[in-house]
Design an enzyme around this catalytic site. Structure first.
Site, PDB file in Angstrom:
ATOM      1  N   HIS A  70       0.834  -1.203   0.000  1.00  0.00           N
ATOM      2  CA  HIS A  70       0.000   0.000   0.000  1.00  0.00           C
ATOM      3  C   HIS A  70       0.869   1.253   0.000  1.00  0.00           C
ATOM      4  O   HIS A  70       1.907   1.311   0.667  1.00  0.00           O
ATOM      5  CB  HIS A  70      -0.966   0.010   1.189  1.00  0.00           C
ATOM      6  CG  HIS A  70      -0.313  -0.059   2.538  1.00  0.00           C
ATOM      7  ND1 HIS A  70       0.059   1.066   3.243  1.00  0.00           N
ATOM      8  CD2 HIS A  70       0.016  -1.112   3.329  1.00  0.00           C
ATOM      9  CE1 HIS A  70       0.582   0.706   4.404  1.00  0.00           C
ATOM     10  NE2 HIS A  70       0.577  -0.612   4.483  1.00  0.00           N
ATOM     11  N   ASP A  72      -0.577   4.222   0.786  1.00  0.00           N
ATOM     12  CA  ASP A  72      -1.129   5.153   1.767  1.00  0.00           C
ATOM     13  C   ASP A  72      -0.450   4.989   3.119  1.00  0.00           C
ATOM     14  O   ASP A  72       0.070   3.921   3.458  1.00  0.00           O
ATOM     15  CB  ASP A  72      -2.639   4.998   1.898  1.00  0.00           C
ATOM     16  CG  ASP A  72      -3.073   3.614   2.363  1.00  0.00           C
ATOM     17  OD1 ASP A  72      -2.491   2.621   1.885  1.00  0.00           O
ATOM     18  OD2 ASP A  72      -3.995   3.518   3.205  1.00  0.00           O
ATOM     19  N   ASP A 103       6.353   1.568   7.175  1.00  0.00           N
ATOM     20  CA  ASP A 103       5.032   1.040   6.814  1.00  0.00           C
ATOM     21  C   ASP A 103       4.424   1.864   5.691  1.00  0.00           C
ATOM     22  O   ASP A 103       3.639   2.759   5.942  1.00  0.00           O
ATOM     23  CB  ASP A 103       4.141   1.057   8.053  1.00  0.00           C
ATOM     24  CG  ASP A 103       2.821   0.341   7.862  1.00  0.00           C
ATOM     25  OD1 ASP A 103       2.672  -0.397   6.869  1.00  0.00           O
ATOM     26  OD2 ASP A 103       1.926   0.519   8.705  1.00  0.00           O
ATOM     27  N   GLU A 137      -5.291   0.916   2.452  1.00  0.00           N
ATOM     28  CA  GLU A 137      -5.036  -0.177   3.390  1.00  0.00           C
ATOM     29  C   GLU A 137      -5.150   0.303   4.821  1.00  0.00           C
ATOM     30  O   GLU A 137      -5.660  -0.410   5.682  1.00  0.00           O
ATOM     31  CB  GLU A 137      -3.643  -0.768   3.154  1.00  0.00           C
ATOM     32  CG  GLU A 137      -3.434  -2.137   3.819  1.00  0.00           C
ATOM     33  CD  GLU A 137      -2.961  -2.055   5.256  1.00  0.00           C
ATOM     34  OE1 GLU A 137      -3.016  -3.078   5.962  1.00  0.00           O
ATOM     35  OE2 GLU A 137      -2.530  -0.971   5.707  1.00  0.00           O
ATOM     36  N   GLU A 138      -4.703   1.533   5.065  1.00  0.00           N
ATOM     37  CA  GLU A 138      -4.724   2.068   6.419  1.00  0.00           C
ATOM     38  C   GLU A 138      -6.093   2.607   6.811  1.00  0.00           C
ATOM     39  O   GLU A 138      -6.310   2.927   7.979  1.00  0.00           O
ATOM     40  CB  GLU A 138      -3.680   3.196   6.557  1.00  0.00           C
ATOM     41  CG  GLU A 138      -2.247   2.766   6.296  1.00  0.00           C
ATOM     42  CD  GLU A 138      -1.675   1.892   7.393  1.00  0.00           C
ATOM     43  OE1 GLU A 138      -2.441   1.468   8.275  1.00  0.00           O
ATOM     44  OE2 GLU A 138      -0.464   1.627   7.354  1.00  0.00           O
ATOM     45  N   HIS A 352       3.394   3.872  12.655  1.00  0.00           N
ATOM     46  CA  HIS A 352       2.259   4.662  13.129  1.00  0.00           C
ATOM     47  C   HIS A 352       2.649   5.606  14.268  1.00  0.00           C
ATOM     48  O   HIS A 352       1.774   6.176  14.923  1.00  0.00           O
ATOM     49  CB  HIS A 352       1.093   3.772  13.571  1.00  0.00           C
ATOM     50  CG  HIS A 352       0.467   2.988  12.473  1.00  0.00           C
ATOM     51  ND1 HIS A 352      -0.847   2.569  12.493  1.00  0.00           N
ATOM     52  CD2 HIS A 352       0.957   2.530  11.290  1.00  0.00           C
ATOM     53  CE1 HIS A 352      -1.129   1.890  11.398  1.00  0.00           C
ATOM     54  NE2 HIS A 352      -0.036   1.856  10.654  1.00  0.00           N
TER      55      HIS A 352
END
Length: 379
Positions: A70, A72, A103, A137-138, A352
């Site tokens: 991903h 995003d 990520d 995805e997030e 994150h």
């Protein structure tokens, strides 16, 4: 600067907060098209998805290895808490900082460069390489990977192997890979009572009091014992709301949000039936809405896990651990059309978080592991 690190920085510089791709996939598409990939954009409700495939000399009869990822990223949080701007790649103390560094923009860059090196070394490769990339995805994950999977299903397309570039490692690159994930199912429960003055409980029905015994039973329930690959299923309350905020009013209803993380030892239908049985046992007046975010999936040891374990050992010297712990991923959608799905990427300690980063020493080895897997499975 290596090609992998340069591309990683180029992607980090794009503020691609879900669902805005910020042209990350265009950057990838330009490089893949130059290798001979057929690139297809699959857009859905503001989400950008990419399906890119390069067939080998075996054509459609050849094995197909896909990389899923991903573009995003999650929101940055308070900008003033970042040591450097989150979308300006910065190097400090051997680390590359920026939102998405771990990520999962390093994984994206690593597999693109791995594909470039693989095609250059094996121009007549037999099997096929594919990329399945999303910008959702997030977030809700309703218009991302699942939409591409549905499109591929409608075409009768099947994948043989899929590596999802999630950051699965912990302390060192390759110490953990995920060969499965638990399922996720949430419930929104409303227990109805009768609102009234707190001094006159006989004229009201307190839904919190009615819910409490059932809640205790649900919390104490042993849903299953897990199995060889998964820990036992868990049930957790995420929110409990009731009342007006006043101290003298019995609420008219109590709202409970809960979530199952469940293994292959349980089924959606079985868990739902047991919850309803407990609620009915306590004679509650309730409504319950279920949402299944994903089913559990498991990839037993096989060609993909063997290739990945061998590549990690050759590149890092580590013996990797196969694990099914953690949250859900887009692997849950891909497993519908692919029998072997494994997640592997860099360490996840900073994902994150403020000052997300990756140690630069992991960047080239990550690319090398991906390239080794390509060489073992589709050369």
């Amino acid at each position: 600067m290596s090609a992998t690190l340069a591309l990683t920085e180029q992607l980090i510089a794009r503020a691609s907060v879900t669902p805005d791709d910020q042209h990350c996939q265009q950057i990838m598409t330009e490089r893949l098209a130059a290798l001979g990939f057929d690139c297809e954009t699959v857009a859905s409700h503001g989400v950008t998805n990419l399906w890119a495939v390069k067939r080998g000399t075996d054509g459609r009869d050849g094995k197909l290895l896909a990389f899923a990822g991903h573009t995003d990223v999650v929101p940055t949080g308070p900008l003033e808490q970042w040591t450097s701007p989150p979308f300006v790649p910065a190097h400090r103390d051997g680390k590359l900082y920026g939102r998405g560094a771990a990520d999962m923009k390093t994984s994206l860059a690593a597999f693109v460069v791995a594909a470039e090196e693989f095609v250059a070394a094996h121009p007549d490769h037999r099997g096929a390489i594919a990329f399945l990339i999303t910008s959702d995805e997030e977030g809700p994950a309703t218009d991302g990977t699942v939409k591409v999977v549905e499109l591929l299903e409608s075409r009768g397309e099947r994948l043989d192997y899929c590596i999802v570039g999630e950051p699965t490692s912990t302390a060192e690159l390759g110490d953990v890979v995920k060969n499965g994930r638990r399922g996720s199912m949430s419930g929104e429960l409303i227990v109805k009572g009768v609102q009234g003055h707190i001094a006159y409980p006989h004229l009201a029905k307190n839904p919190i009091h009615l819910l409490a015994p059932a809640l205790a039973e649900l919390a104490a329930e042993q849903w299953d014992e897990g199995n060889e690959y998964f820990p036992p299923t868990t049930w957790q309350v995420s929110n409990l709301r009731a009342g007006t905020g006043a101290t003298n009013v019995i609420p008219g209803h109590a709202d409970l949000l809960f979530n199952f993380r469940f293994s292959t030892a349980s089924t959606v239908e079985g868990l739902q039936a047991r919850v309803h049985a407990i609620l009915d046992k306590h004679q509650l007046d309730y409504t319950l809405k279920w949402t299944v975010s994903g089913l559990p999936f498991l990839t037993p040891r096989g060609e993909l896990s063997n290739a990945l374990e061998h590549a990690i050992r050759a590149e890092t010297g580590l013996t990797t651990e196969l694990s099914t712990t953690g949250g859900t991923s887009d692997g849950r959608f891909i497993a519908r059309i692919c029998p072997q799905v494994i997640e592997f990427g860099p360490p996840n300690g900073s994902i994150h978080k403020i000052d997300e980063h990756i140690e630069v020493r992991f960047v080239e080895p990550l690319k090398n592991v991906y390239r080794r897997v390509l060489e073992q499975l589709i050369a």
